[in-house]
Design an enzyme around this catalytic site. Structure first.
Site, PDB file in Angstrom:
ATOM      1  N   ASN A  42       0.998  -0.831  -0.173  1.00 49.92           N
ATOM      2  CA  ASN A  42       0.089  -0.006   0.102  1.00 49.92           C
ATOM      3  C   ASN A  42       0.767   1.027  -0.367  1.00 49.92           C
ATOM      4  O   ASN A  42       1.747   1.492   0.896  1.00 49.92           O
ATOM      5  CB  ASN A  42      -0.997  -0.167   1.413  1.00 49.92           C
ATOM      6  N   LYS A  48      -2.857  14.149  11.759  1.00 51.75           N
ATOM      7  CA  LYS A  48      -2.962  13.101  12.061  1.00 51.75           C
ATOM      8  C   LYS A  48      -1.899  12.097  12.409  1.00 51.75           C
ATOM      9  O   LYS A  48      -2.514  10.762  12.795  1.00 51.75           O
ATOM     10  CB  LYS A  48      -3.299  12.191  10.337  1.00 51.75           C
ATOM     11  N   PHE A  82      -6.251   7.503   3.415  1.00 56.77           N
ATOM     12  CA  PHE A  82      -7.395   6.599   2.323  1.00 56.77           C
ATOM     13  C   PHE A  82      -7.824   5.743   3.409  1.00 56.77           C
ATOM     14  O   PHE A  82      -8.349   5.357   4.462  1.00 56.77           O
ATOM     15  CB  PHE A  82      -5.762   5.563   2.764  1.00 56.77           C
ATOM     16  N   GLY A  83      -8.300   4.796   3.167  1.00 55.77           N
ATOM     17  CA  GLY A  83      -9.424   3.449   3.793  1.00 55.77           C
ATOM     18  C   GLY A  83     -10.204   4.350   4.265  1.00 55.77           C
ATOM     19  O   GLY A  83     -11.051   4.815   3.157  1.00 55.77           O
ATOM     20  N   TYR A  84     -10.715   3.902   4.925  1.00 57.62           N
ATOM     21  CA  TYR A  84     -11.931   4.641   6.317  1.00 57.62           C
ATOM     22  C   TYR A  84     -11.882   6.015   6.584  1.00 57.62           C
ATOM     23  O   TYR A  84     -12.640   6.684   7.510  1.00 57.62           O
ATOM     24  CB  TYR A  84     -12.726   3.661   7.091  1.00 57.62           C
ATOM     25  N   ASP A  85     -10.906   6.315   6.255  1.00 58.39           N
ATOM     26  CA  ASP A  85     -10.508   7.716   6.852  1.00 58.39           C
ATOM     27  C   ASP A  85     -11.555   9.139   6.606  1.00 58.39           C
ATOM     28  O   ASP A  85     -11.965  10.196   7.524  1.00 58.39           O
ATOM     29  CB  ASP A  85      -8.842   8.631   6.338  1.00 58.39           C
ATOM     30  N   HIS A 145      -3.814   5.712  15.477  1.00 56.65           N
ATOM     31  CA  HIS A 145      -3.678   4.682  15.665  1.00 56.65           C
ATOM     32  C   HIS A 145      -2.634   4.385  15.498  1.00 56.65           C
ATOM     33  O   HIS A 145      -1.188   3.987  15.909  1.00 56.65           O
ATOM     34  CB  HIS A 145      -5.099   3.887  15.348  1.00 56.65           C
ATOM     35  N   ASP A 193      -0.821  -3.888  10.791  1.00 58.80           N
ATOM     36  CA  ASP A 193      -2.147  -4.159  10.682  1.00 58.80           C
ATOM     37  C   ASP A 193      -2.969  -3.968  11.268  1.00 58.80           C
ATOM     38  O   ASP A 193      -3.360  -3.570  12.306  1.00 58.80           O
ATOM     39  CB  ASP A 193      -2.234  -5.921  11.094  1.00 58.80           C
ATOM     40  N   SER A 194      -3.504  -2.864  10.819  1.00 57.87           N
ATOM     41  CA  SER A 194      -4.660  -2.025  11.142  1.00 57.87           C
ATOM     42  C   SER A 194      -6.081  -1.985  10.465  1.00 57.87           C
ATOM     43  O   SER A 194      -6.296  -3.085   9.067  1.00 57.87           O
ATOM     44  CB  SER A 194      -3.896  -0.639  11.154  1.00 57.87           C
TER      45      SER A 194
END
Length: 197
Positions: free
Chosen positions: A14, A173, A150-153, A178, A71-72
Site C-alpha cells: 500500500n 493525523k 486513505f481507506g476509511y479516513d 492509531h 495490521d490495522s
C-alpha cells in the site's frame, strides 16, 4: 550502504501506508524500502497483532532484512467489531468499503468506532524484535468528509476534534492516529535497538 543505515523493509504493498511510514521513520538511521513487488502474505491471524507478526516475519525471511509490518483496521461497536481484521477485504475498493459500511450503519444511532494499529518488526531469522499496538477512538460520520488520507479516513471522525482523518494535515493525523500512537510507542524502543546493534 553506510554502516549507519540499516535497511528496514515496509511489509506492505500500500503506497499510502509506505509514505506514511517514511514520514514517521524520518530521522532514524534507516533506509526504508518497500516490500518486493508481487509479494502477497496470507493474513490468517485472528487479531491485528497476529497478522502484523505474520507479515513482518514473512517479509524479513524473504528479503534478508528487518521488516516492519502493521495490521490495522476499523472496529465498529454496532457491528460487533466488524470489519475488524477484515477491514481491507470488506469490499474491493476504498469507495466501496466506505459505502458498504455506511449502508450497514443506516438508522444506527451508536456510531462509536475505533481504529487499531498493531506494529511488528522482525529480523531475517523471523524473530519478532518489537511489537506494539495503538488505538484511536472516534465515530463513523454519515457521509465522507475531507480529501486526505486513505481507506476509511473520510468517514472516521476523531473523538474531540470534530474532524475526520481525511480533513487533517499529516502532522495532526500522526498526533491523533492509531498508527501514529503505535509508532510513538515503537520509536523509543526502535532507537534503543538501533543503538545496541
Amino acid at each position: 550502504m553506510s554502516d549507519h543505515n540499516r535497511v528496514l523493509v515496509i511489509a506492505s504493498g500500500n503506497k499510502g501506508k509506505i509514505r506514511e511510514f517514511q514520514g514517521l521513520l524520518d530521522g532514524l538511521p534507516l533506509s526504508i524500502e518497500a516490500q518486493p513487488d508481487g509479494l502477497d502474505v496470507d493474513e490468517t491471524g485472528e487479531t491485528f497483532q497476529a497478522n502484523a507478526r505474520i507479515k513482518a516475519q514473512t517479509v524479513a525471511r524473504l528479503t534478508g532484512h528487518w521488516a516492519l509490518a502493521d495490521d490495522s483496521g476499523l472496529s465498529v461497536t454496532a457491528l460487533g467489531g466488524a470489519p475488524g481484521v477484515h477491514s481491507a477485504r470488506y469490499a474491493p475498493s476504498d469507495p466501496e468499503r466506505i459505502a458498504k459500511l455506511l449502508r450497514a450503519l443506516t438508522g444506527e444511532s451508536n456510531r462509536c468506532a475505533r481504529f487499531c494499529a498493531a506494529l511488528c518488526i522482525a529480523e531475517p531469522g523471523g524473530q519478532p524484535l518489537l511489537e506494539v499496538e495503538g488505538r484511536c477512538e472516534g465515530i463513523i460520520t454519515t457521509e465522507p468528509r475531507g480529501e486526505g488520507g486513505f481507506g476509511y479516513d473520510p468517514i472516521f471522525e476523531v473523538t474531540g476534534t470534530g474532524r475526520t482523518f481525511a480533513e487533517m494535515p499529516l502532522a495532526e493525523k500522526k498526533q491523533h492516529g492509531h498508527r501514529g500512537k503505535a509508532f510513538t510507542l515503537l520509536e523509543p524502543q526502535l532507537r534503543r535497538l538501533l543503538q545496541e546493534i
